[in-house]
Design an enzyme around this catalytic site. Structure first.
Site, short mmCIF file in Angstrom:
data_model
loop_
_atom_site.label_atom_id
_atom_site.label_comp_id
_atom_site.label_asym_id
_atom_site.label_seq_id
_atom_site.Cartn_x
_atom_site.Cartn_y
_atom_site.Cartn_z
N HIS A 91 -11.51 1.71 2.68
CA HIS A 91 -10.98 2.38 1.58
C HIS A 91 -11.96 2.76 0.59
O HIS A 91 -11.38 3.06 -0.73
CB HIS A 91 -9.81 1.74 1.19
CG HIS A 91 -8.67 1.75 2.07
ND1 HIS A 91 -7.37 1.33 1.47
CD2 HIS A 91 -8.54 2.19 3.31
CE1 HIS A 91 -6.57 1.72 2.67
NE2 HIS A 91 -7.24 2.05 3.88
N TRP A 99 0.93 -1.22 -0.13
CA TRP A 99 -0.11 -0.11 0.07
C TRP A 99 1.11 1.41 -0.05
O TRP A 99 1.89 1.28 0.67
CB TRP A 99 -0.75 0.18 1.14
CG TRP A 99 -1.55 1.34 1.39
CD1 TRP A 99 -2.74 1.83 0.54
CD2 TRP A 99 -1.36 2.67 2.32
NE1 TRP A 99 -2.88 3.17 0.82
CE2 TRP A 99 -2.33 3.59 1.76
CE3 TRP A 99 -0.40 2.61 3.10
CZ2 TRP A 99 -2.10 4.79 2.45
CZ3 TRP A 99 -0.31 3.85 3.64
CH2 TRP A 99 -1.21 5.00 3.30
N ASP A 128 -9.61 -3.19 1.72
CA ASP A 128 -9.67 -2.39 2.89
C ASP A 128 -11.17 -2.00 3.24
O ASP A 128 -11.28 -1.44 2.53
CB ASP A 128 -8.46 -1.60 3.24
CG ASP A 128 -8.39 -0.90 4.49
OD1 ASP A 128 -9.50 -0.49 5.14
OD2 ASP A 128 -7.45 -0.77 5.16
N ASP A 156 -11.90 6.96 7.06
CA ASP A 156 -11.02 5.74 7.18
C ASP A 156 -10.46 5.75 8.45
O ASP A 156 -9.32 5.73 8.56
CB ASP A 156 -10.16 5.58 5.97
CG ASP A 156 -9.15 4.39 6.09
OD1 ASP A 156 -9.61 3.53 6.61
OD2 ASP A 156 -8.06 4.29 5.69
N HIS A 214 -8.36 -6.43 4.52
CA HIS A 214 -7.92 -5.46 5.94
C HIS A 214 -9.27 -5.47 6.45
O HIS A 214 -10.09 -4.38 5.99
CB HIS A 214 -7.21 -4.24 5.16
CG HIS A 214 -5.78 -4.40 5.05
ND1 HIS A 214 -4.82 -3.42 4.92
CD2 HIS A 214 -5.04 -5.80 5.31
CE1 HIS A 214 -3.76 -3.91 4.97
NE2 HIS A 214 -3.64 -5.04 5.19
N ASP A 252 -10.16 3.77 11.11
CA ASP A 252 -9.54 2.43 11.48
C ASP A 252 -9.80 2.29 12.91
O ASP A 252 -9.16 2.00 13.89
CB ASP A 252 -7.99 2.60 11.26
CG ASP A 252 -7.48 2.32 9.77
OD1 ASP A 252 -7.70 1.41 9.28
OD2 ASP A 252 -7.06 3.37 9.28
N GLU A 255 -3.13 -3.07 -2.42
CA GLU A 255 -4.15 -2.32 -1.84
C GLU A 255 -4.52 -0.99 -2.10
O GLU A 255 -3.81 -0.09 -2.18
CB GLU A 255 -3.73 -2.15 -0.34
CG GLU A 255 -4.67 -1.74 0.81
CD GLU A 255 -4.20 -1.67 2.16
OE1 GLU A 255 -3.22 -1.94 2.44
OE2 GLU A 255 -5.44 -1.29 3.18
N ASP A 270 -6.83 -4.57 10.37
CA ASP A 270 -6.22 -3.11 10.21
C ASP A 270 -6.92 -2.07 10.81
O ASP A 270 -7.70 -1.48 10.34
CB ASP A 270 -6.09 -2.94 8.62
CG ASP A 270 -5.33 -1.64 8.23
OD1 ASP A 270 -4.70 -1.23 9.41
OD2 ASP A 270 -5.13 -1.00 7.12
N LYS A 327 -7.13 2.47 -2.41
CA LYS A 327 -7.68 3.54 -1.27
C LYS A 327 -8.52 4.68 -2.12
O LYS A 327 -8.16 5.07 -3.38
CB LYS A 327 -6.58 3.99 -0.63
CG LYS A 327 -7.14 4.76 0.65
CD LYS A 327 -5.96 5.17 1.83
CE LYS A 327 -6.45 5.89 2.82
NZ LYS A 327 -5.45 5.97 4.13
C1 RNT Z 1 -3.78 2.73 5.19
C2 RNT Z 1 -3.95 1.24 4.74
C3 RNT Z 1 -2.68 0.54 5.26
C4 RNT Z 1 -2.19 0.88 6.44
C5 RNT Z 1 -1.20 -0.23 7.21
C6 RNT Z 1 -0.42 0.38 8.23
O1 RNT Z 1 -4.99 3.45 4.89
O2 RNT Z 1 -4.89 0.86 5.29
O3 RNT Z 1 -3.22 -0.66 4.97
O4 RNT Z 1 -3.23 0.92 7.35
O5 RNT Z 1 -0.39 -0.59 6.13
ZN ZN Z 2 -5.31 -1.32 5.20
#
Ligand code: RNT
Ligand code: ZN
Length: 423
Positions: free
Chosen positions: A266, A189, A263, A298, A290, A300, A230, A330, A232
């Site tokens: 994302h 990513w 993810d 996003d 993820h 997390d 990955e 994640d 986004k």
């Molecule tokens: C960032 C991505 C990525 C990170 C990690 C730390 O938006 O989700 O995967 O969260 O690599």
């Molecule tokens: Zn991620």
């Protein structure tokens, strides 16, 4: 009645009730025990890594909060993981990032010069726990990423540095997979994007495509390493344009026969990855997930047993996709006990999988294929109050981890005796 006795008789009743619906709980627990979830190491130190104690997290991702006791060294992080893993049923995996390297003599090693030797401590740790490892290049929190561009950078020298980092990471992943005899998924990513509207959306994407071709040029044994990319939608500071968008990486993964990483945070806020699993698996062999929880963006947040988490697990299980979907977590919350965050999020992921495995899918499918959508809806709603909790408790007991909230006491003790003593 003792707690164990009560739990065992609750399980016996639940087993009967599920059996009446054609669901074998014993087989369900066997299936569940075979699913490994990849725990992300970065929940333990707010995505800091050990390159430099003052390193600021960049790349448009953010861990907010200042709960005391975060891990400052690999030893501390492994101790915290030991604690978390001891409270999670099943055998799982650890997902590392390149910034968690442990160079000998503490002399920092540039990211394009990293090798598996710098991860020997992690490989030993994983071997001792019979866990597999997964890996990630770290294309952020670095001077060469200061302007928010890496593999798509207009400067050839900067691109070259990050290409070499990507190449080094794949080799590290393959070495981990070989050492542990357990395939490593190495994910890529990058934060590349623009805060404001670009005029040229194409050139950075062409540069990224060419850089990726260089990163993935060397063929590695898929028994040891699998590659994932990955996408986004946007990040903090890349609100108007992200080079590695969903369409970009979907096309790239399909063309190159590598894994796509989805993810949960994302995509557009009303868009869900659960619906993307069956679509993308028509065109890619395997997926990496993820699993995360975005709150308005996003963000997390720690994964909870939400409708979307359940839908993700249902899609994997109903489709028979457990062998084709690598489940990674994640999230990073620095406002609560970090060990508890791991335990809560991972236990929720496993609960969601168990719920999906316990579903009387054959009966639901029969309704659907005969056009009985009334029956499908009715049964789906009735399933929600089946005695799932009794099966979950029994599973925790069977796997020798605390049942119910008992794990929290353990984490609180760890906080008092270990975390609170960290400066
Ligand atoms: C960032 C991505 C990525 C990170 C990690 C730390 O938006 O989700 O995967 O969260 O690599
Ligand atoms: Zn991620």
């Amino acid at each position: 009645m003792s707690n164990t006795k009560r739990m065992e008789s609750a399980y016996a009743l639940a087993k009967e009730q599920y059996a009446e619906l054609g669901v074998d709980t014993e087989r369900a627990l066997e299936t569940l025990a075979g699913v490994a979830v990849s725990l992300h190491c970065w929940q333990g130190d707010d995505v800091g890594g050990f390159e430099n104690p003052d390193q600021q997290l960049t790349g448009g991702i953010q861990a907010t909060g200042n709960y005391p006791g975060k891990a400052r060294t690999a030893q501390e992080l492994r101790a915290d993981l030991d604690k978390a893993v001891s409270l999670i049923p099943g055998t799982h995996r650890l997902n590392l990032h390149a910034i968690y390297a442990e160079p000998a003599g503490k002399k920092p090693v540039e990211r394009n010069e990293l090798s598996a030797d710098h991860f020997a401590g992690w490989i030993d740790w994983a071997r001792g726990k019979n866990m597999g490892l997964d890996f990630n290049g770290t294309f952020f929190s670095h001077p060469n990423a200061a302007d928010g561009l890496t593999l798509a950078h207009p400067d050839e020298g900067v691109r070259r540095f990050w290409i070499e980092h990507g190449q080094a990471c794949r080799k590290i992943g393959a070495a981990m997979g070989k050492a542990l005899n357990n395939t490593c998924v190495t994910n890529l990513w990058i934060p590349d994007g623009y805060k404001d509207t670009p005029v040229d959306r194409l050139s950075p994407r062409r540069r990224l495509r060419d850089s990726l071709d260089a990163v993935f040029a060397e063929k590695l044994d898929p028994k040891h390493n699998l590659d994932a990319v990955e996408s986004k939608l946007f990040g903090i500071g890349s609100e108007s344009y992200v080079v590695g968008s969903h369409e970009f990486y979907l096309g790239y993964a399909v063309q190159k026969g590598i894994l796509l990483c989805l993810d949960a945070g994302h995509f557009h806020p009303t868009e869900v990855i659960s619906d993307k699993i069956s679509s993308t698996l028509c065109f890619v062999e395997e997926l990496l997930l993820h699993v995360s929880r975005g709150v308005r963006w996003d963000s997390d947040h720690v994964v909870i047993l939400s409708d979307e988490l359940r839908a993700i697990a249902e899609e994997i299980v109903r489709g028979g996709f457990l062998p084709r979907v690598h489940i990674g977590l994640d999230f990073f919350d620095a406002s609560i006990n970090r060990v508890a965050a791991w335990v809560i999020g991972t236990r929720c992921m496993i609960k969601a999988l168990l719920l999906a495995i316990l579903e009387p899918t054959a009966r639901l499918r029969a309704c659907e294929s005969s056009g009985d959508f009334t029956g499908r809806l009715a049964l789906l709603e009735e399933c929600k109050t089946l005695p799932f909790g009794a099966v979950w408790d029994y599973y925790c007991h069977q796997q020798n981890v605390p049942v119910g909230e008992a794990w929290l006491e353990d984490v609180r003790k760890y906080e008092k005796t270990v975390l609170a003593k960290r400066g």
